[in-house]
Design an enzyme around this catalytic site. Structure first.
Site, PDB file in Angstrom:
ATOM      1  N   ASN A 270      -2.271   1.814   6.977  1.00  0.00           N
ATOM      2  CA  ASN A 270      -0.911   1.636   6.457  1.00  0.00           C
ATOM      3  C   ASN A 270      -0.235   2.991   6.265  1.00  0.00           C
ATOM      4  O   ASN A 270       0.972   3.129   6.492  1.00  0.00           O
ATOM      5  CB  ASN A 270      -0.937   0.871   5.126  1.00  0.00           C
ATOM      6  CG  ASN A 270      -1.234  -0.600   5.334  1.00  0.00           C
ATOM      7  OD1 ASN A 270      -0.792  -1.194   6.326  1.00  0.00           O
ATOM      8  ND2 ASN A 270      -1.982  -1.188   4.434  1.00  0.00           N
TER       9      ASN A 270
ATOM     10  N   CYS B  68      -6.195   6.181   7.347  1.00  0.00           N
ATOM     11  CA  CYS B  68      -5.450   5.199   6.572  1.00  0.00           C
ATOM     12  C   CYS B  68      -4.473   4.504   7.525  1.00  0.00           C
ATOM     13  O   CYS B  68      -3.566   5.152   8.065  1.00  0.00           O
ATOM     14  CB  CYS B  68      -4.686   5.907   5.450  1.00  0.00           C
ATOM     15  SG  CYS B  68      -3.687   4.781   4.474  1.00  0.00           S
TER      16      CYS B  68
ATOM     17  N   CYS C  37      -4.592  -3.043   2.781  1.00  0.00           N
ATOM     18  CA  CYS C  37      -5.395  -1.950   3.332  1.00  0.00           C
ATOM     19  C   CYS C  37      -5.392  -2.127   4.853  1.00  0.00           C
ATOM     20  O   CYS C  37      -5.941  -3.107   5.361  1.00  0.00           O
ATOM     21  CB  CYS C  37      -6.819  -2.016   2.784  1.00  0.00           C
ATOM     22  SG  CYS C  37      -7.891  -0.727   3.465  1.00  0.00           S
TER      23      CYS C  37
ATOM     24  N   ASN D 131     -15.056   0.523   1.730  1.00  0.00           N
ATOM     25  CA  ASN D 131     -13.972  -0.349   1.247  1.00  0.00           C
ATOM     26  C   ASN D 131     -14.440  -1.793   1.349  1.00  0.00           C
ATOM     27  O   ASN D 131     -15.067  -2.174   2.353  1.00  0.00           O
ATOM     28  CB  ASN D 131     -12.726  -0.120   2.103  1.00  0.00           C
ATOM     29  CG  ASN D 131     -12.292   1.335   2.071  1.00  0.00           C
ATOM     30  OD1 ASN D 131     -11.679   1.786   1.127  1.00  0.00           O
ATOM     31  ND2 ASN D 131     -12.648   2.085   3.129  1.00  0.00           N
TER      32      ASN D 131
ATOM     33  N   ASN E 188       0.907  -1.164   0.000  1.00  0.00           N
ATOM     34  CA  ASN E 188       0.000   0.000   0.000  1.00  0.00           C
ATOM     35  C   ASN E 188       0.942   1.208   0.000  1.00  0.00           C
ATOM     36  O   ASN E 188       1.733   1.362   0.932  1.00  0.00           O
ATOM     37  CB  ASN E 188      -0.818  -0.055   1.278  1.00  0.00           C
ATOM     38  CG  ASN E 188      -2.138   0.686   1.268  1.00  0.00           C
ATOM     39  OD1 ASN E 188      -2.753   0.786   2.327  1.00  0.00           O
ATOM     40  ND2 ASN E 188      -2.596   1.177   0.145  1.00  0.00           N
TER      41      ASN E 188
ATOM     42  N   ARG F 163     -12.077   2.266  -1.584  1.00  0.00           N
ATOM     43  CA  ARG F 163     -12.755   3.544  -1.913  1.00  0.00           C
ATOM     44  C   ARG F 163     -11.700   4.634  -2.096  1.00  0.00           C
ATOM     45  O   ARG F 163     -10.737   4.679  -1.369  1.00  0.00           O
ATOM     46  CB  ARG F 163     -13.669   3.914  -0.753  1.00  0.00           C
ATOM     47  CG  ARG F 163     -14.319   5.262  -0.858  1.00  0.00           C
ATOM     48  CD  ARG F 163     -15.158   5.612   0.361  1.00  0.00           C
ATOM     49  NE  ARG F 163     -14.334   5.854   1.538  1.00  0.00           N
ATOM     50  CZ  ARG F 163     -14.853   6.390   2.659  1.00  0.00           C
ATOM     51  NH1 ARG F 163     -16.153   6.667   2.748  1.00  0.00           N
ATOM     52  NH2 ARG F 163     -14.074   6.615   3.711  1.00  0.00           N
TER      53      ARG F 163
HETATM   54  N1  LIG Z   1      -9.364   4.252   0.964  1.00  0.00           N
HETATM   55  C1  LIG Z   1      -9.756   4.364   2.369  1.00  0.00           C
HETATM   56  C2  LIG Z   1      -8.707   5.174   3.164  1.00  0.00           C
HETATM   57  C3  LIG Z   1      -7.357   4.512   3.137  1.00  0.00           C
HETATM   58  C4  LIG Z   1      -7.434   3.162   3.777  1.00  0.00           C
HETATM   59  C5  LIG Z   1      -6.240   2.246   3.558  1.00  0.00           C
HETATM   60  N2  LIG Z   1      -5.219   2.663   2.637  1.00  0.00           N
HETATM   61  C6  LIG Z   1      -5.627   1.852   4.886  1.00  0.00           C
HETATM   62  O1  LIG Z   1      -4.445   1.459   4.937  1.00  0.00           O
HETATM   63  O2  LIG Z   1      -6.369   1.894   5.904  1.00  0.00           O
HETATM   64  C7  LIG Z   1     -11.097   5.067   2.483  1.00  0.00           C
HETATM   65  O3  LIG Z   1     -11.378   5.954   1.666  1.00  0.00           O
HETATM   66  O4  LIG Z   1     -11.849   4.729   3.401  1.00  0.00           O
END
Ligand SMILES: N[C@H](CCC[C@H](N)C(=O)O)C(=O)O
Length: 261
Positions: free
Chosen positions: A76, A74, A199, A172, A13, A190
């Site tokens: 990660n 996020c 993720c 997600n 990621n 998402r």
């Molecule tokens: N795309 C996710 C945010 C980043 C999540 C992901 N990259 C992680 O490591 O938690 C969202 O819009 O809810």
């Protein structure tokens, strides 16, 4: 304007990082951020984030999805910005920083490339048919399935993410296969609107849903494999609330460079 960009990845990621303690970068520019995250016309990344100062914390994490829009938490990315803060000598081996979902504690290895990040407590877990729906800092849909390695995650994930239940806010989508000694997870994200290699808030949601599915209680540790490597989730569950949730794994600097934007 010449800007120094740092590229980090946590289990595949990947993120663009900017040291914005001087607030020189005006990040309220969705089109610019989306172009920087573009894998052909820009640096490329699942998201872009800015490290800034804020009262009462070592730093603040300001995170945007690859579409250039402000995002929820996020996991990660949180682990990678802790590694970035250590690289900048803003922190040493532990930190308390502020993110969009509140305060986070994290600790980092002496080597600077392994981070354990505490996530928010989780009290509410809903069901959508057989799937679990919960928020670990970002909203997640968790579906236990078979032959996840062969799944068309893009098509199946996008269909759920844009269905009439989730279309407005987005969510997600995580597909999980229970391999007994670990869980294998693939995620449609998402704001990236594609499958990512890992993720963090997603695998956290998966581990909590798995505890409910398997009637686990107490101190629990769940090893997880994703396309980009391995992550580990540790937490406590008393049957009502999930606490002391830690997302653990690699957070590595890939390169740094300057761009005139
Ligand atoms: N795309 C996710 C945010 C980043 C999540 C992901 N990259 C992680 O490591 O938690 C969202 O819009 O809810």
């Amino acid at each position: 304007m010449n800007v120094s960009f740092f590229k980090y990845q946590g289990a595949g990621n990947d993120f663009i990082m900017v040291d914005n303690r001087d607030l020189a970068f005006n990040h309220h520019q969705p089109a610019l951020l989306a172009r920087l995250c573009d894998r052909r016309f820009g640096v490329g990344g699942d998201g872009i984030m800015f490290l800034e100062y804020t009262e009462g914390f070592d730093f603040k994490m300001v995170y945007y999805n690859a579409d250039g829009q402000p995002s929820s938490m996020c996991g990660n990315g949180g682990r990678c910005i802790v590694a970035f803060a250590k690289y900048l000598n803003v922190i040493n081996s532990e930190t308390n920083f502020l993110a969009v979902d509140g305060a986070h504690y994290a600790k980092i290895s002496d080597s600077g490339d392994w981070v354990s990040l505490q996530m928010i407590d989780v009290e509410t877990v809903n069901k959508d048919g057989e799937a679990y729906v919960l928020n670990t800092g970002s909203p997640h849909y968790v579906k236990f399935d078979l032959a996840v390695a062969d799944k068309n995650v893009f098509e199946e994930g996008r269909a759920i993410r844009y269905n009439e239940t989730y279309n407005a806010e987005g969510i997600n989508i995580n597909f999980v296969e229970d391999k007994e000694d670990h869980l294998f997870v693939r995620t449609y994200e998402r704001g990236v609107e594609d499958e990512t290699y890992a993720c963090g808030t997603g695998v956290t949601a998966v581990a909590l849903a798995h505890a409910i599915e398997k009637n686990q209680i107490g101190k629990i540790e769940t090893p997880i494999k994703v396309l980009g490597g391995e992550l580990n989730i540790k937490f406590e569950y008393d049957g009502k609330i999930f606490t002391n949730i830690f997302l653990e794994g690699p957070a590595k600097l890939v390169f740094e460079g300057d761009i005139d934007i």
